[in-house]
Design an enzyme around this catalytic site. Structure first.
Site, short mmCIF file in Angstrom:
data_model
loop_
_atom_site.label_atom_id
_atom_site.label_comp_id
_atom_site.label_asym_id
_atom_site.label_seq_id
_atom_site.Cartn_x
_atom_site.Cartn_y
_atom_site.Cartn_z
N HIS A 1 45.13 6.98 55.83
CA HIS A 1 45.34 7.66 57.11
C HIS A 1 44.53 6.89 58.15
CE1 HIS A 1 45.76 11.07 59.96
NE2 HIS A 1 44.57 10.67 60.35
N LEU A 2 45.23 6.21 59.03
CA LEU A 2 44.56 5.38 60.03
C LEU A 2 44.85 5.97 61.40
CD1 LEU A 2 45.55 1.89 58.53
CD2 LEU A 2 43.50 3.25 58.10
N GLY A 3 43.96 6.81 61.87
CA GLY A 3 44.16 7.49 63.14
C GLY A 3 43.24 6.96 64.22
N ASP B 1 43.32 21.24 56.00
CA ASP B 1 43.28 19.85 55.54
C ASP B 1 42.60 19.72 54.18
OD1 ASP B 1 44.62 17.95 57.03
OD2 ASP B 1 43.05 17.77 58.52
N ARG C 1 46.89 23.89 62.16
CA ARG C 1 46.14 23.02 61.25
C ARG C 1 44.65 23.26 61.52
NH1 ARG C 1 43.86 17.35 62.87
NH2 ARG C 1 42.98 16.64 60.91
N GLY D 1 41.27 8.96 65.98
CA GLY D 1 40.04 9.74 65.98
C GLY D 1 39.35 9.79 64.63
#
Length: 202
Positions: A189-191, A129, A72, A193
């Site tokens: 998208h709750l990451g 991405d 990725r 980082g």
């Protein structure tokens, strides 16, 4: 493949971290999980250890073998808009984009170089991405700048976490039994980082 059955999975944690806890690798083969605690100074060391584990798995179960590596890569600028096989010319181009995602791109780039050097028999591919966001309409992706400047420097608005948003979109529609092409979806998208929200209309 082709039934998309997960054979081997895992993750490496605390790479090079100066913490009280040591690095570890969570490793699962056909659902059997184990945790290996070992000192891992960087991502290359972690990958080498993971390859050793997979080679051990392969001796016990031929289904665990593989011959392709996919990385990725967060942001290749405007150089690539779809997955690409990694070779020397591609690496030279990607080296120009390290600063576009300064936390992630340099790490992945070093891993690509490491794999090309140490595991040259494997085919390597980069997935991006930003690919998911390449079709953002121009009225939303254009900055309020002179068109000549935007063209010269390749300036356009782009989204992140595209692989995550694509997966969420597809899985939501699969779960609901709906056609992706007929839906309007807001995915989150709750990451740890980074986080992003994406409005999707296919």
């Amino acid at each position: 493949m082709p039934d998309e059955r997960c054979l081997v999975e895992g993750e490496a944690e605390r790479l090079g971290a100066k913490t009280q806890d040591t690095s570890l690798i969570s490793h699962s083969v056909l659902g059997r999980k184990r945790v290996i605690k070992t000192r891992l100074n960087d991502h290359s060391e972690a990958l080498k250890k993971i390859f050793e584990l997979v080679e051990s798995d392969e001796r016990q179960n031929k289904d665990a073998s593989f011959d392709v590596l996919a990385h990725r890569y967060v942001h290749p600028g405007s150089l690539f808009t779809k997955p690409v096989r990694i070779d020397a010319p591609v690496l030279r181009k990607l080296k120009e984009t390290l600063g576009l995602a300064a936390i992630h791109n340099p790490i992945i780039y070093r891993l690509m170089e490491f794999c090309a050097r140490e595991y040259g028999s494997f085919k390597q591919f980069a997935v991006f991405d930003t690919e998911f966001h390449k079709d953002i309409p121009s009225e939303f992706s254009t900055y309020a700048l002179p068109a000549g400047i935007s063209r010269k420097y390749g300036l356009r608005k782009i989204g992140f976490h595209g692989l995550s948003h694509k997966y969420v979109m597809q899985e939501a529609c699969r779960s609901l039994g709906r056609d992706v092409k007929l839906q309007k979806i807001i995915s989150c998208h709750l990451g740890t980082g980074g986080s992003s929200v994406c409005a999707i209309e296919r």
